[in-house]
Motif scaffolding. Structure first.
Motif, mmCIF file in Angstrom:
data_model
loop_
_atom_site.group_PDB
_atom_site.id
_atom_site.type_symbol
_atom_site.label_atom_id
_atom_site.label_comp_id
_atom_site.label_asym_id
_atom_site.label_seq_id
_atom_site.Cartn_x
_atom_site.Cartn_y
_atom_site.Cartn_z
ATOM 1 N N TYR A 5 -2.920 -5.872 -8.319
ATOM 2 C CA TYR A 5 -2.648 -5.186 -7.003
ATOM 3 C C TYR A 5 -1.397 -5.890 -6.204
ATOM 4 C CZ TYR A 5 -3.804 -4.268 -2.230
ATOM 5 O OH TYR A 5 -3.756 -3.928 -0.979
ATOM 6 N N GLY A 16 -9.490 -1.521 -9.973
ATOM 7 C CA GLY A 16 -8.700 -2.533 -9.815
ATOM 8 C C GLY A 16 -9.143 -3.415 -8.626
ATOM 9 N N ILE A 17 -10.331 -3.338 -8.315
ATOM 10 C CA ILE A 17 -10.917 -3.950 -7.163
ATOM 11 C C ILE A 17 -11.329 -5.412 -7.504
ATOM 12 C CG2 ILE A 17 -13.135 -4.111 -5.702
ATOM 13 C CD1 ILE A 17 -12.580 -0.883 -5.177
ATOM 14 N N PHE A 18 -10.830 -6.232 -6.447
ATOM 15 C CA PHE A 18 -11.152 -7.676 -6.694
ATOM 16 C C PHE A 18 -11.870 -8.544 -5.518
ATOM 17 C CE2 PHE A 18 -7.615 -8.678 -4.085
ATOM 18 C CZ PHE A 18 -6.648 -7.807 -4.325
ATOM 19 N N GLU A 65 -4.236 5.464 -4.171
ATOM 20 C CA GLU A 65 -3.659 4.173 -4.038
ATOM 21 C C GLU A 65 -4.637 2.969 -3.359
ATOM 22 O OE1 GLU A 65 -0.460 2.897 -3.930
ATOM 23 O OE2 GLU A 65 0.582 4.496 -4.993
ATOM 24 N N LEU A 66 -4.804 1.956 -4.117
ATOM 25 C CA LEU A 66 -5.647 1.072 -3.421
ATOM 26 C C LEU A 66 -5.170 0.164 -2.385
ATOM 27 C CD1 LEU A 66 -8.496 -0.533 -4.166
ATOM 28 C CD2 LEU A 66 -7.214 -1.824 -5.598
ATOM 29 N N PHE A 67 -5.762 0.121 -1.163
ATOM 30 C CA PHE A 67 -5.457 -0.993 -0.297
ATOM 31 C C PHE A 67 -6.589 -1.846 -0.157
ATOM 32 C CE2 PHE A 67 -3.010 2.599 0.503
ATOM 33 C CZ PHE A 67 -1.595 2.396 0.999
ATOM 34 N N PHE A 68 -6.187 -3.174 -0.259
ATOM 35 C CA PHE A 68 -7.216 -4.163 -0.036
ATOM 36 C C PHE A 68 -7.163 -4.908 1.289
ATOM 37 C CE2 PHE A 68 -7.687 -8.853 -0.439
ATOM 38 C CZ PHE A 68 -9.088 -9.003 -0.418
ATOM 39 N N LYS A 122 7.927 0.229 2.830
ATOM 40 C CA LYS A 122 7.532 0.322 4.178
ATOM 41 C C LYS A 122 8.419 -0.463 5.504
ATOM 42 C CE LYS A 122 3.680 -0.954 7.779
ATOM 43 N NZ LYS A 122 2.349 -1.328 7.771
ATOM 44 N N ASN A 158 -5.989 -14.570 -11.714
ATOM 45 C CA ASN A 158 -6.777 -13.473 -11.424
ATOM 46 C C ASN A 158 -5.890 -12.418 -11.707
ATOM 47 O OD1 ASN A 158 -8.381 -11.176 -11.048
ATOM 48 N ND2 ASN A 158 -9.430 -12.195 -9.149
ATOM 49 N N ARG A 210 5.094 -1.355 -2.203
ATOM 50 C CA ARG A 210 4.879 -0.507 -1.105
ATOM 51 C C ARG A 210 5.199 -1.187 0.270
ATOM 52 N NH1 ARG A 210 -1.336 0.737 -2.461
ATOM 53 N NH2 ARG A 210 -1.601 -1.198 -1.642
ATOM 54 N N ASP A 245 -2.397 1.502 7.055
ATOM 55 C CA ASP A 245 -1.448 1.650 6.165
ATOM 56 C C ASP A 245 -2.064 2.814 5.209
ATOM 57 O OD1 ASP A 245 0.574 0.059 6.888
ATOM 58 O OD2 ASP A 245 0.270 -1.678 5.442
ATOM 59 N N ALA A 292 -6.276 -9.199 -11.929
ATOM 60 C CA ALA A 292 -6.747 -7.926 -11.141
ATOM 61 C C ALA A 292 -5.956 -8.058 -9.750
ATOM 62 C CB ALA A 292 -8.365 -7.750 -10.973
ATOM 63 N N ARG A 293 -6.164 -9.526 -9.309
ATOM 64 C CA ARG A 293 -5.323 -9.543 -8.002
ATOM 65 C C ARG A 293 -3.910 -9.406 -8.236
ATOM 66 N NH1 ARG A 293 -6.470 -14.892 -4.599
ATOM 67 N NH2 ARG A 293 -5.119 -14.205 -3.169
ATOM 68 N N ARG A 307 -5.412 -3.259 6.379
ATOM 69 C CA ARG A 307 -4.715 -2.261 5.734
ATOM 70 C C ARG A 307 -5.205 -0.891 6.035
ATOM 71 N NH1 ARG A 307 -1.230 -4.450 2.246
ATOM 72 N NH2 ARG A 307 0.065 -2.676 2.547
#
Lengths: 198, 198
Positions: free
Chosen positions: A65, B169-171, B181-184, A76, A59, A72, B191, A61-62, B188
């Motif tokens: 990410y 970019g969401i899955f 910034e995307l956090f899934f 951190k 996938n 990141r 963060d 998209a996954r 998170r």
């Protein structure tokens, strides 16, 4: 406070790298002992999802990410990071060695050295010469360790660990087990350790 | 400190429930405004993974873990929890209403009421009478809101949000976006908010 935390990891797993580099210090803070449990995700992904590749490749998209997220997370936790040229790497050889090494005093250092080779140095952890050099680096005798891993009583260890992972309900990596509770994902390390403080 | 956090959620998503109940308080602590972004996971799972069901149903090992994990997370955050009899619930109707409701003063209350109905009260959020009663409960006029959602300029909103989610970019769900910034994943949230304190 004291107790044990099982750490189930695959050397090919990016999030396992972050967990492997963090777990000793986080566990020491609550006086917990780390039990290192290498296993192979490949057969589990194939059996449960019918795929022969990382879900992050299957996938896109996954995957996109995950690579950003790893950058990141490494920033951190101040971990070195270099995206491997091959992903996932074949982790079978390094894991077979880990399956006989994790009880050794140099075992945890070996685990971290393999993860660092994969995710900070972009080295080929599937190559025997690389694994041998990592063993030498942590003070082990490469030839003796390989010979031990190939003994008939030791050879099935990695497969047994993978079978045990399935029995424990594992479907990805990394995982932590505390007091019989399974926690999936490197970001759950603190939740797992918190069980030992209750 | 101030700023905005976009919260992308699907009412059928268990981890979105935990995030929805936590986000207002966590964001208030850093002075961030929450922008509520309902979307539908179903079309995304189908396009990216070729499945017409939740990945937690498709892979029973993942599902078994998720249900146990939700119990634990709800205990940790002191949230009511009752496993729904149908999973995933069809969230289209409730989401179409959310797509026109989130800018209203009662919008966030409506979002929480739908999540609570699904995951704490095991009610059928696909039923129009349930959604109507939740709207009434948060002080909105159910008939007026439904009429507004059915206006030709509003009807495409949910589909546009879902298209936008894909572009971002969401899955999966939930997701947070801060400073681009995307956090899934609900774990998170902190963060994501930490980006506003840097």
């Amino acid at each position: 406070m004291q107790g044990e935390i099982e750490f189930w990891f695959d050397f090919a797993s990016t999030y396992s790298y972050v967990a492997a580099m963090r777990i000793e210090e986080a566990s020491a803070r609550v006086g917990a002992r780390v039990l290192w449990r290498p296993f192979l995700l490949g057969p589990i992904f194939e059996a449960q999802q019918g795929i022969k590749d990382s879900p992050f490749n299957v996938n896109p998209a996954r995957g996109l990410y995950m690579w950003r997220d790893l950058e990141r997370l490494c920033a951190k936790y101040r971990l070195p990071w270099r995206r491997p040229s091959v992903f996932p790497q074949n982790s079978t050889l390094a894991s077979r060695i880990a399956a006989v090494a994790t009880e050794e005093s140099w075992g945890p250092d070996y685990v971290r050295a393999v993860f660092r080779a994969n995710f900070a140095e972009a080295r080929d952890i599937a190559a025997r010469r690389v694994v041998e050099s990592l063993l030498a680096q942590v003070g082990a005798d490469p030839q003796a360790v390989f010979a031990r891993a190939e003994l008939s009583e030791n050879k099935p260890r990695l497969r047994e660990l993978t079978t045990q992972a399935v029995r424990l309900g594992i479907f990805g990596a990394p995982n932590f087990i505390v007091n019989g509770e399974l926690f999936f994902g490197q970001d759950r390390l603190e939740d797992a350790l918190a069980l030992l403080s209750e």
